[in-house]
Structure formats: structure tokens, C-alpha cells
Design a protein around this motif. Sequence first.
Motif, PDB file in Angstrom:
ATOM      1  N   GLN A 102       0.852  -1.214   0.000  1.00 47.43           N
ATOM      2  CA  GLN A 102       0.000   0.000   0.000  1.00 47.43           C
ATOM      3  C   GLN A 102       0.875   1.247   0.000  1.00 47.43           C
ATOM      4  O   GLN A 102       0.580   2.211  -0.705  1.00 47.43           O
ATOM      5  CB  GLN A 102      -0.889   0.050   1.256  1.00 47.43           C
ATOM      6  CG  GLN A 102      -1.886  -1.074   1.354  1.00 47.43           C
ATOM      7  CD  GLN A 102      -3.267  -0.664   0.815  1.00 47.43           C
ATOM      8  OE1 GLN A 102      -3.376   0.153  -0.079  1.00 47.43           O
ATOM      9  NE2 GLN A 102      -4.312  -1.263   1.361  1.00 47.43           N
ATOM     10  N   GLU A 103       1.940   1.217   0.811  1.00 50.89           N
ATOM     11  CA  GLU A 103       2.846   2.382   0.866  1.00 50.89           C
ATOM     12  C   GLU A 103       3.518   2.610  -0.484  1.00 50.89           C
ATOM     13  O   GLU A 103       3.615   3.736  -0.966  1.00 50.89           O
ATOM     14  CB  GLU A 103       3.926   2.188   1.938  1.00 50.89           C
ATOM     15  CG  GLU A 103       3.423   2.489   3.345  1.00 50.89           C
ATOM     16  CD  GLU A 103       4.354   1.942   4.416  1.00 50.89           C
ATOM     17  OE1 GLU A 103       5.578   1.819   4.157  1.00 50.89           O
ATOM     18  OE2 GLU A 103       3.847   1.596   5.510  1.00 50.89           O
ATOM     19  N   ALA A 104       3.978   1.503  -1.091  1.00 49.57           N
ATOM     20  CA  ALA A 104       4.649   1.615  -2.392  1.00 49.57           C
ATOM     21  C   ALA A 104       3.669   2.174  -3.426  1.00 49.57           C
ATOM     22  O   ALA A 104       4.017   3.011  -4.265  1.00 49.57           O
ATOM     23  CB  ALA A 104       5.166   0.254  -2.837  1.00 49.57           C
ATOM     24  N   GLN A 105       2.426   1.709  -3.338  1.00 49.01           N
ATOM     25  CA  GLN A 105       1.395   2.178  -4.264  1.00 49.01           C
ATOM     26  C   GLN A 105       1.165   3.690  -4.080  1.00 49.01           C
ATOM     27  O   GLN A 105       1.092   4.433  -5.057  1.00 49.01           O
ATOM     28  CB  GLN A 105       0.100   1.409  -3.998  1.00 49.01           C
ATOM     29  CG  GLN A 105      -1.098   1.958  -4.735  1.00 49.01           C
ATOM     30  CD  GLN A 105      -2.386   1.233  -4.394  1.00 49.01           C
ATOM     31  OE1 GLN A 105      -2.654   0.163  -4.923  1.00 49.01           O
ATOM     32  NE2 GLN A 105      -3.182   1.808  -3.516  1.00 49.01           N
ATOM     33  N   GLU A 106       1.063   4.124  -2.800  1.00 49.83           N
ATOM     34  CA  GLU A 106       0.855   5.558  -2.522  1.00 49.83           C
ATOM     35  C   GLU A 106       1.978   6.394  -3.121  1.00 49.83           C
ATOM     36  O   GLU A 106       1.743   7.414  -3.763  1.00 49.83           O
ATOM     37  CB  GLU A 106       0.824   5.806  -0.998  1.00 49.83           C
ATOM     38  CG  GLU A 106      -0.507   5.527  -0.345  1.00 49.83           C
ATOM     39  CD  GLU A 106      -1.663   6.224  -1.037  1.00 49.83           C
ATOM     40  OE1 GLU A 106      -1.648   7.470  -1.114  1.00 49.83           O
ATOM     41  OE2 GLU A 106      -2.578   5.533  -1.538  1.00 49.83           O
ATOM     42  N   ALA A 107       3.221   5.930  -2.871  1.00 52.46           N
ATOM     43  CA  ALA A 107       4.387   6.675  -3.366  1.00 52.46           C
ATOM     44  C   ALA A 107       4.345   6.764  -4.891  1.00 52.46           C
ATOM     45  O   ALA A 107       4.629   7.811  -5.472  1.00 52.46           O
ATOM     46  CB  ALA A 107       5.672   5.986  -2.904  1.00 52.46           C
ATOM     47  N   LEU A 134       1.648   6.556  -6.828  1.00 46.86           N
ATOM     48  CA  LEU A 134       0.550   7.432  -7.262  1.00 46.86           C
ATOM     49  C   LEU A 134       0.927   8.901  -7.099  1.00 46.86           C
ATOM     50  O   LEU A 134       0.616   9.731  -7.951  1.00 46.86           O
ATOM     51  CB  LEU A 134      -0.738   7.103  -6.495  1.00 46.86           C
ATOM     52  CG  LEU A 134      -1.377   5.767  -6.867  1.00 46.86           C
ATOM     53  CD1 LEU A 134      -2.570   5.452  -5.969  1.00 46.86           C
ATOM     54  CD2 LEU A 134      -1.834   5.767  -8.322  1.00 46.86           C
ATOM     55  N   ASN A 135       1.634   9.218  -5.981  1.00 45.50           N
ATOM     56  CA  ASN A 135       2.088  10.612  -5.791  1.00 45.50           C
ATOM     57  C   ASN A 135       3.058  11.004  -6.889  1.00 45.50           C
ATOM     58  O   ASN A 135       3.009  12.107  -7.416  1.00 45.50           O
ATOM     59  CB  ASN A 135       2.775  10.785  -4.429  1.00 45.50           C
ATOM     60  CG  ASN A 135       1.752  10.751  -3.309  1.00 45.50           C
ATOM     61  OD1 ASN A 135       0.571  11.015  -3.553  1.00 45.50           O
ATOM     62  ND2 ASN A 135       2.187  10.421  -2.098  1.00 45.50           N
ATOM     63  N   LYS A 136       3.946  10.057  -7.221  1.00 46.51           N
ATOM     64  CA  LYS A 136       4.952  10.338  -8.251  1.00 46.51           C
ATOM     65  C   LYS A 136       4.282  10.617  -9.611  1.00 46.51           C
ATOM     66  O   LYS A 136       4.596  11.614 -10.256  1.00 46.51           O
ATOM     67  CB  LYS A 136       5.912   9.139  -8.369  1.00 46.51           C
ATOM     68  CG  LYS A 136       7.105   9.405  -9.270  1.00 46.51           C
ATOM     69  CD  LYS A 136       7.994   8.182  -9.378  1.00 46.51           C
ATOM     70  CE  LYS A 136       7.827   7.556 -10.716  1.00 46.51           C
ATOM     71  NZ  LYS A 136       8.647   6.558 -11.179  1.00 46.51           N
ATOM     72  N   ILE A 137       3.320   9.780  -9.981  1.00 45.27           N
ATOM     73  CA  ILE A 137       2.716  10.005 -11.311  1.00 45.27           C
ATOM     74  C   ILE A 137       1.843  11.264 -11.307  1.00 45.27           C
ATOM     75  O   ILE A 137       1.694  11.922 -12.322  1.00 45.27           O
ATOM     76  CB  ILE A 137       1.962   8.777 -11.890  1.00 45.27           C
ATOM     77  CG1 ILE A 137       0.837   8.296 -10.982  1.00 45.27           C
ATOM     78  CG2 ILE A 137       2.899   7.648 -12.186  1.00 45.27           C
ATOM     79  CD1 ILE A 137       0.000   7.170 -11.636  1.00 45.27           C
ATOM     80  N   ASP A 138       1.335  11.603 -10.123  1.00 46.66           N
ATOM     81  CA  ASP A 138       0.556  12.852  -9.976  1.00 46.66           C
ATOM     82  C   ASP A 138       1.454  14.062 -10.231  1.00 46.66           C
ATOM     83  O   ASP A 138       1.098  14.970 -10.967  1.00 46.66           O
ATOM     84  CB  ASP A 138       0.057  12.906  -8.526  1.00 46.66           C
ATOM     85  CG  ASP A 138      -1.405  13.213  -8.476  1.00 46.66           C
ATOM     86  OD1 ASP A 138      -2.117  12.734  -9.359  1.00 46.66           O
ATOM     87  OD2 ASP A 138      -1.814  13.948  -7.541  1.00 46.66           O
ATOM     88  N   GLU A 139       2.650  14.012  -9.584  1.00 43.50           N
ATOM     89  CA  GLU A 139       3.617  15.109  -9.762  1.00 43.50           C
ATOM     90  C   GLU A 139       4.036  15.216 -11.223  1.00 43.50           C
ATOM     91  O   GLU A 139       4.115  16.305 -11.779  1.00 43.50           O
ATOM     92  CB  GLU A 139       4.880  14.867  -8.904  1.00 43.50           C
ATOM     93  CG  GLU A 139       4.683  15.128  -7.418  1.00 43.50           C
ATOM     94  CD  GLU A 139       4.146  16.527  -7.139  1.00 43.50           C
ATOM     95  OE1 GLU A 139       4.706  17.487  -7.692  1.00 43.50           O
ATOM     96  OE2 GLU A 139       3.145  16.656  -6.405  1.00 43.50           O
ATOM     97  N   GLU A 140       4.300  14.053 -11.825  1.00 43.64           N
ATOM     98  CA  GLU A 140       4.731  14.051 -13.231  1.00 43.64           C
ATOM     99  C   GLU A 140       3.645  14.642 -14.137  1.00 43.64           C
ATOM    100  O   GLU A 140       3.941  15.377 -15.075  1.00 43.64           O
ATOM    101  CB  GLU A 140       5.068  12.626 -13.695  1.00 43.64           C
ATOM    102  CG  GLU A 140       6.415  12.171 -13.161  1.00 43.64           C
ATOM    103  CD  GLU A 140       6.663  10.669 -13.368  1.00 43.64           C
ATOM    104  OE1 GLU A 140       7.729  10.199 -12.941  1.00 43.64           O
ATOM    105  OE2 GLU A 140       5.785   9.975 -13.927  1.00 43.64           O
TER     106      GLU A 140
END
Length: 323
Positions: A213-218, A220-226
Motif C-alpha cells: 500500500q505504501e509503495a502504491q501511494e508513493a 501514485l504521488n509520483k505520477i501525480d507530480e509528473e
Amino acid sequence: MGKGKNKKRDDGDSKGRQHRGANGHSSRHNHKNMEMRKHENEDTSNVKKIPVKLGMWDFDHCDPKRCSGKKLERLGLIKSLKIGQRFQGLIISPNGKKVVSPEDADIIKEFGAAVVECSWARLDEIPFSKLNGGNGGKNERLLPYLVAANQVNYGRPWKLNCVEALAACFAIIGRSDWAADLLSNFSWGMNFLTLNEELFELYSQCTDSDSIQEAQEAWLNKIDEEAKERKLQAQDNDIWLMGNTNRVNDNLRDLTLSDGDEDEEEEDAEDYLTEKSVKYDNLGNVIESSEDEITLRYDNLGNVIEEEEEEKRYDALGNLIEN
Ligand SMILES: C[S@@+](CC[C@H](N)C(=O)[O-])C[C@H]1O[C@@H](n2cnc3c(N)ncnc32)[C@H](O)[C@@H]1O
């Protein structure tokens, strides 16, 4: 005896009851599946078997030709399960509460994995709590963020089809080889592994459901920033594509000019056009232009020197006198 009435069905027993497969379908239905296999020329001789049990509760919502679960069944890779039939392996289901993780490897290797073949649009019709004889919850799992590569939901996250769901499960527990074997039966199958390569790498390094779940959150945040970055860049590019923004502003101003301002602007525009036809040498001096171009000369301040038109003189007969 009436024609057809009480006629013993060819797929029934002596009392007229139909034999049903594990999925609750009549053997006639399963025969239809076999026929489709023949029709589609699905060659089962090269099918690689996965060394774990695969199960499927099939609710018959989907077009059999496009349904990955049914194709796995035709290839003899998955077994249909009846509602209420116990399945001891991992149940990959939208009703799960925890996500699949490498911690699930043992249960999958020992007891296998099952999916629920149904339509995404009709999940509310599925009696999830009854599927596994009421014992579903403990082994029910969601899948983490992954992107579908199948022809129906290509590019959509989370909405995987049955073969993708099973393959995802295998890749997460570190058995990408099983995932590849299963997917190799579908023309688009290997794209699923390529499309999600980085994610599988990430998830397979996690330990348990929480770390996935943590890896998934990270991620999702990364692709959001991108995505935000790309949006900003696209806006920047739009500005460049618009060209000289001063000119754009000028154009905008044109729309709101008063009569008096217009003359001034027209003058500027003329200058702009005239300047375009002026050529300069290496030292910045105006050089002679071709016949139809206007030759301009400038003073020290860069102002155009108005050329006085040479006075022409004529003789008594009206001929031009050459200088
Ligand atoms: C809703 S059915 C659709 C199947 C599709 N008709 C096909 O051709 O395979 C897909 C099944 O795969 C599993 N699945 C897919 N994506 C999932 C996810 N993100 N979480 C949990 N289970 C998932 C579930 O068993 C789900 O019921």
C-alpha cells in the motif's frame, strides 16, 4: 408421449436432470465452450500448465469470445467453482480488504488462486460473502495499482481481467515466469507485463500488504507530480507556439483600440513591414536590395532617412534629360 415432452435430454441423467459442471453450468453449456475452442482453433497442445490450482466463479456475464476466464477454462488451465464451494487458496476479488503481497506466496503455492468472472458493471449482483462457503474473507485480496493491457479496458488502472489478475498475483509473489506462461495464451498478454514492469519490480520487493500500500501511494504521488509537471510544460510550450507574445498582446490590443490609437498602431505595422525588406551587411549597414525591394537608409540614431525624389528634367520635346 408428446413430441419432445419428457424427452430425455442428451446431457441429462435418467430422471431428466442435467449434469452440471463445477461452475453450475449444464454440460451442454460446457460442450458449447468445447465447440468454441474447436471453432477458434485454439490449440491446447502447446499450453503451458501452471503448477498451482486455478479456480473461477463464473457468473456468465461476459461475451465468451472476449472473456479471458472462459478462455483459460477452454485451455484447461482453470477450473470452475460453484457458489458456496470451498476454495482454500487466495481469492482475488474486488471485495477484498487487504492487497496481495509477497507474504501470500505460500498460500498460493500450496492452494492456488481464484478469480470471480463477472462484469465490472454488475459487481453488485455477486454474492461475495457466499462464494467460498462463507469462508472467503480471510483469503480475499485486492490487487494494488496496475494498468490493464487487455483490449476491453486497455490503459485503465485496477480494472484487470481474470488472466491479468492471476498473472499480477504471480508477478507480485516473484513468479513472473508463471505470469508469462499464463499470459502467453493471449495475443496482447505480454504487454501486460511490459506495461507494468516497474510496478511489478516495486511490489515484488515489498514484504506485506501494508508495504505494498505504501509503495502504491508513493507511486501514485509520483505520477501525480509528473502529470502536473507535464501540464506546466505544455502551458509553457503553448506560449512558445503562440510566438512573440508582445505581438500577441498587440493583436489583443488591436481589438480594443480607440480611433486615435489606430493611426499610431498602423504606423508601427508599416515600419514592421518595411523593415522586413531591408538587408544589412556584416557591419549592420543597409545593403542594396533587389529591384522590387525598398532600400532604406538610416541616420546615426537609426531613423530612416527619407530619400528625396530626384527631380526629373525634360527637354522641349518632352524627352527625359539623362543626368
Ligand atoms: C470483474 S472480472 C472481469 C473479467 C473479464 N470479463 C475477463 O474477460 O476476464 C475480473 C476479475 O479479476 C479479478 N480482479 C481484477 N482486477 C482486480 C483488482 N484490482 N482487485 C481485485 N480483483 C481483481 C477479480 O476476480 C475480478 O472479479
